[in-house]
Design a protein around this motif. Structure first.
Motif, mmCIF file in Angstrom:
data_model
loop_
_atom_site.group_PDB
_atom_site.id
_atom_site.type_symbol
_atom_site.label_atom_id
_atom_site.label_comp_id
_atom_site.label_asym_id
_atom_site.label_seq_id
_atom_site.Cartn_x
_atom_site.Cartn_y
_atom_site.Cartn_z
ATOM 1 N N ASN A 152 -15.440 -0.479 -10.982
ATOM 2 C CA ASN A 152 -14.736 -1.334 -10.031
ATOM 3 C C ASN A 152 -15.640 -1.596 -8.838
ATOM 4 O OD1 ASN A 152 -12.645 -2.878 -8.985
ATOM 5 N ND2 ASN A 152 -11.683 -1.154 -7.953
ATOM 6 N N ALA A 153 -15.328 -2.669 -8.116
ATOM 7 C CA ALA A 153 -16.118 -3.025 -6.941
ATOM 8 C C ALA A 153 -15.192 -3.506 -5.836
ATOM 9 C CB ALA A 153 -17.141 -4.117 -7.281
ATOM 10 N N ALA A 154 -15.610 -3.292 -4.598
ATOM 11 C CA ALA A 154 -14.942 -3.825 -3.410
ATOM 12 C C ALA A 154 -16.019 -4.383 -2.498
ATOM 13 C CB ALA A 154 -14.141 -2.732 -2.696
ATOM 14 N N TYR A 155 -15.657 -5.381 -1.710
ATOM 15 C CA TYR A 155 -16.666 -5.962 -0.823
ATOM 16 C C TYR A 155 -16.021 -6.505 0.438
ATOM 17 C CZ TYR A 155 -15.503 -10.895 -1.812
ATOM 18 O OH TYR A 155 -14.872 -12.119 -1.892
ATOM 19 N N PHE A 156 -16.845 -6.736 1.451
ATOM 20 C CA PHE A 156 -16.391 -7.298 2.715
ATOM 21 C C PHE A 156 -16.543 -8.817 2.657
ATOM 22 C CE2 PHE A 156 -16.671 -8.601 7.137
ATOM 23 C CZ PHE A 156 -15.724 -7.800 7.764
ATOM 24 N N GLU A 157 -15.404 -9.533 2.704
ATOM 25 C CA GLU A 157 -15.383 -10.992 2.621
ATOM 26 C C GLU A 157 -15.137 -11.571 4.016
ATOM 27 O OE1 GLU A 157 -15.719 -14.509 2.161
ATOM 28 O OE2 GLU A 157 -15.755 -13.637 0.139
ATOM 29 N N LYS A 158 -16.154 -12.203 4.561
ATOM 30 C CA LYS A 158 -16.062 -12.713 5.926
ATOM 31 C C LYS A 158 -14.975 -13.773 6.073
ATOM 32 C CE LYS A 158 -19.320 -15.414 7.475
ATOM 33 N NZ LYS A 158 -20.613 -15.933 7.952
ATOM 34 N N GLU A 159 -14.738 -14.550 4.999
ATOM 35 C CA GLU A 159 -13.759 -15.644 5.058
ATOM 36 C C GLU A 159 -12.392 -15.247 4.509
ATOM 37 O OE1 GLU A 159 -14.532 -18.369 6.562
ATOM 38 O OE2 GLU A 159 -16.634 -17.786 6.850
ATOM 39 N N ASN A 164 -11.570 -5.880 -15.639
ATOM 40 C CA ASN A 164 -10.914 -6.819 -16.556
ATOM 41 C C ASN A 164 -11.731 -8.096 -16.772
ATOM 42 O OD1 ASN A 164 -8.447 -7.274 -18.136
ATOM 43 N ND2 ASN A 164 -8.098 -8.988 -16.748
ATOM 44 N N PHE A 165 -12.914 -8.199 -16.179
ATOM 45 C CA PHE A 165 -13.740 -9.403 -16.317
ATOM 46 C C PHE A 165 -13.986 -9.700 -17.798
ATOM 47 C CE2 PHE A 165 -18.053 -11.425 -16.306
ATOM 48 C CZ PHE A 165 -17.673 -12.607 -15.688
ATOM 49 N N GLY A 173 -18.011 5.078 -18.516
ATOM 50 C CA GLY A 173 -18.180 6.344 -19.200
ATOM 51 C C GLY A 173 -17.055 6.678 -20.158
ATOM 52 N N ALA A 174 -15.883 6.095 -19.951
ATOM 53 C CA ALA A 174 -14.753 6.360 -20.847
ATOM 54 C C ALA A 174 -14.989 5.804 -22.243
ATOM 55 C CB ALA A 174 -13.473 5.759 -20.264
ATOM 56 N N TYR A 175 -15.892 4.832 -22.375
ATOM 57 C CA TYR A 175 -16.069 4.136 -23.656
ATOM 58 C C TYR A 175 -17.482 4.220 -24.230
ATOM 59 C CZ TYR A 175 -11.553 2.088 -22.455
ATOM 60 O OH TYR A 175 -10.238 1.914 -22.127
ATOM 61 N N ARG A 229 -5.287 -3.617 -25.634
ATOM 62 C CA ARG A 229 -6.081 -4.564 -26.419
ATOM 63 C C ARG A 229 -6.245 -5.893 -25.676
ATOM 64 N NH1 ARG A 229 -3.429 -4.919 -31.842
ATOM 65 N NH2 ARG A 229 -4.265 -2.788 -31.991
ATOM 66 N N GLY A 230 -7.480 -6.380 -25.641
ATOM 67 C CA GLY A 230 -7.754 -7.662 -25.011
ATOM 68 C C GLY A 230 -7.919 -7.584 -23.502
ATOM 69 N N ARG A 231 -7.759 -6.394 -22.936
ATOM 70 C CA ARG A 231 -7.877 -6.228 -21.488
ATOM 71 C C ARG A 231 -9.015 -5.264 -21.159
ATOM 72 N NH1 ARG A 231 -1.802 -4.732 -19.810
ATOM 73 N NH2 ARG A 231 -2.011 -3.426 -21.653
ATOM 74 N N GLN A 232 -9.434 -5.305 -19.901
ATOM 75 C CA GLN A 232 -10.511 -4.418 -19.418
ATOM 76 C C GLN A 232 -11.761 -4.520 -20.291
ATOM 77 O OE1 GLN A 232 -8.622 -4.061 -16.451
ATOM 78 N NE2 GLN A 232 -9.914 -2.246 -16.337
ATOM 79 N N ARG A 233 -12.121 -5.752 -20.653
ATOM 80 C CA ARG A 233 -13.241 -5.938 -21.582
ATOM 81 C C ARG A 233 -14.573 -5.497 -20.976
ATOM 82 N NH1 ARG A 233 -12.175 -8.984 -26.123
ATOM 83 N NH2 ARG A 233 -14.159 -8.061 -26.769
ATOM 84 N N LEU A 234 -14.809 -5.811 -19.711
ATOM 85 C CA LEU A 234 -16.048 -5.355 -19.078
ATOM 86 C C LEU A 234 -16.078 -3.834 -19.010
ATOM 87 C CD1 LEU A 234 -18.691 -5.893 -17.505
ATOM 88 C CD2 LEU A 234 -17.311 -5.963 -15.419
ATOM 89 N N GLU A 235 -14.981 -3.226 -18.619
ATOM 90 C CA GLU A 235 -14.922 -1.770 -18.519
ATOM 91 C C GLU A 235 -15.218 -1.112 -19.856
ATOM 92 O OE1 GLU A 235 -12.220 0.417 -15.719
ATOM 93 O OE2 GLU A 235 -11.132 0.765 -17.585
#
Length: 528
Positions: free
Chosen positions: A299-306, A323-324, A356-358, A345-351
């Motif tokens: 997962n990722a989080a970021y600071f969005e100025k807008e 889920n990307f 490490g779980a996969y 099924r069909g979800r969390q494809r990037l993960e």
């Protein structure tokens, strides 16, 4: 080493062998599907691969293609923009058909300066253990911390229940009283609370609560539903679901006269960003605007100025990016793993391709497909190979891979010849290598979204927590190589990777110091 990886990046996937055209036999009539047996037999012989040929084909499947991965960076960044616009139009509902990211509002409008000082506590709850952290912020990005952990099964009030505090007959009051008692014990141990003495100073705490919640403000989170086997309160008139976890925690503190007040609730990814931002200020590095978890999940989080222009209350956005599902280089191994996960099924494809779980299961499936009938019976058992096993195999420097042989003999009850140990090692390496490359895609895309990837802006720092990154030297080394290859070295040098530590603990305490007890506003959101 670098040039070798980059050359591997640019290789194209091999085309499949051509299927022969059907050749009619002498007595065939129009529309007859009969074909000459000899033609099909010859084609079948062409497609009968040796183990070495199958190995090279699967290695090629998992070898990152540089052009494709650059396209993924663009797709990831575009998906983030779609998520911002979707939040503006409907901030309370996530539609995965519109955007694969949840793009959640952390309700935090500032980053720590590194000058914060004082004693702050953090509560960390996301499983069968409850943890309390005491952090002493010393300014200039420095801090010290201590922690105390207790199992929920140790609670005496629910000892007669099968699942202890997780049981449906355990009440919400019993659970949050347990949290309060644990905090009080720790505060006494740390001399922040004197037994049988009135306490006048109330200390602030952050709460990392890792269950699905409706986040109404930085200090108001309503538990939507229990997951991970928890059922607390469901068979009682004192349920936890549907109630504010911050309010229930603070009420328990009052009952037990614990001089703590939860002023902020967050998840571990946001905590990692805040922890990195605080500690970064002690060194001469670019601002830390990204937090990344690379462990059991991603997962990722970021600071969005807008962010405020898109309807957010704060500037820190929790992507929930596992889920990307755009432009992913999926293989038949990925599809098989995904199909086997019936509940997801069909979800969390990037993960499923990175985390490490996969990684262990991806490696096991690939090993079985390459070894085929040479794979022992136990190797066909799902999830019999873990990510930790893969790491052991990859780092085996013993002669003839004796460590790997002993490991596989233990978990699969089979002794592999040296040639097959080499096959297994190469497949594990290829899958871990792809995980690293996909992680670099995430870093590159989010870094570009911060608009700091130019010399005039000074670059950007990314704080990274999680066992994949912190415990595997290969991962730390190769993610930088892929960033260089994807962004170009001149731009990649503007991205500083910072190993973070305990985002769910230290980050939570830093959050309490940053936002204070008075932050909060109305609205709603979700986080996991």
């Amino acid at each position: 080493m670098t040039q070798k990886i980059i050359r591997a990046l640019t290789r194209e996937f091999p085309p499949p062998p051509p299927v022969p055209k059907a050749k009619k036999t002498d007595n065939a009539v129009e529309g007859d599907e009969c074909v000459e047996y000899e033609t099909l037999r010859n084609w079948a012989m062409v497609t009968m691969e040796t183990m070495e040929q199958r190995l090279e084909r699967y290695i090629e499947y998992f070898t990152p293609n540089l052009a494709h991965y650059r396209n993924m960076v663009a797709a990831f960044e575009h998906e983030m923009q779609i998520g911002l616009e979707a939040h503006l139009s409907n901030p309370d509902v996530w539609n995965p058909d519109v955007c694969s990211f949840k793009m959640l509002d952390a309700c935090i409008d500032r980053l720590p300066t590194g000058r914060e000082k004082g004693i702050y506590y953090a509560l960390d709850f996301g499983g069968t253990n409850f943890r309390v952290v005491r952090a002493e912020l010393k300014g200039r990005g420095k801090l010290s911390f201590s922690q105390y952990k207790r199992s929920l099964m140790s609670a005496s009030s629910t000892a007669s229940l099968n699942k202890g505090l997780m049981d449906s007959r355990a009440t919400a009051s019993q659970m949050f009283d347990f949290f309060s008692e644990t905090c009080k014990e720790f505060m006494v141990k740390m001399a922040d609370l004197k037994p049988d003495a009135a306490q006048k100073t109330e200390l602030q705490a952050g709460f990392t609560f890792s269950f699905p919640c409706t986040l109404k403000s930085i200090n108001n989170a309503v538990l939507m539903e229990w997951t991970k086997g928890f059922e607390t309160g469901r068979s009682t008139n004192d349920p936890a679901e549907g109630h504010d976890v911050v309010g229930m925690t603070n009420a328990a503190f009052e009952r037990f006269e614990v001089p703590l007040k939860v002023s902020a609730v967050l998840n571990d990814t946001v905590g990692t960003l805040l922890s990195g931002a605080y500690e970064m200020n002690r060194d001469n590095h670019p601002p830390c605007l990204i937090g990344l978890i690379l462990g059991t999940g991603i997962n990722a989080a970021y600071f969005e100025k807008e962010a405020l222009a898109f309807g957010y209350k704060g500037n820190i956005i929790n992507l929930e990016c596992g889920n990307f599902n755009r432009e992913l280089p999926s293989t038949n191994v990925d599809h098989e793993l995904d199909f086997a996960e019936a509940a997801n099924r069909g979800r969390q494809r990037l993960e499923k391709m990175v985390s490490g779980a996969y990684i262990g299961e991806l490696s096991r499936i690939a090993i079985v497909k390459v070894l085929q009938h040479h794979a022992p019976p136990y190797a066909w058992k799902p999830h019999s190979l873990s990510c930790q096993h893969v790491c052991t195999i990859m780092t085996d420097a013993s002669s003839d891979y004796a460590v790997t042989e002993n490991l596989l003999s233990e978990i699969w009850n089979h002794s592999f010849p040296y040639a097959q140990l080499c096959v297994i090692r190469r497949l594990c390496h290829a899958i871990m290598n792809r995980s690293t490359a996909l992680s670099a895609v995430v870093v590159a895309a989010v870094a570009r979204k911060t608009h700091h990837l130019q010399p005039a802006m000074g670059g950007v720092s990314c704080a990274i927590d999680g066992s994949l990154y912190k415990c595997i030297p290969f991962f730390q080394r190769v993610i930088r190589t892929y960033l260089d290859a994807i962004l170009g070295k001149n731009i990649s040098n503007l991205v500083h990777l910072l190993p973070a530590d305990d985002g769910s603990g230290k980050g939570s305490a830093i959050c309490a110091a940053t936002v204070g007890a008075s932050k909060g506003s109305s609205g709603s959101n979700f986080f996991r």
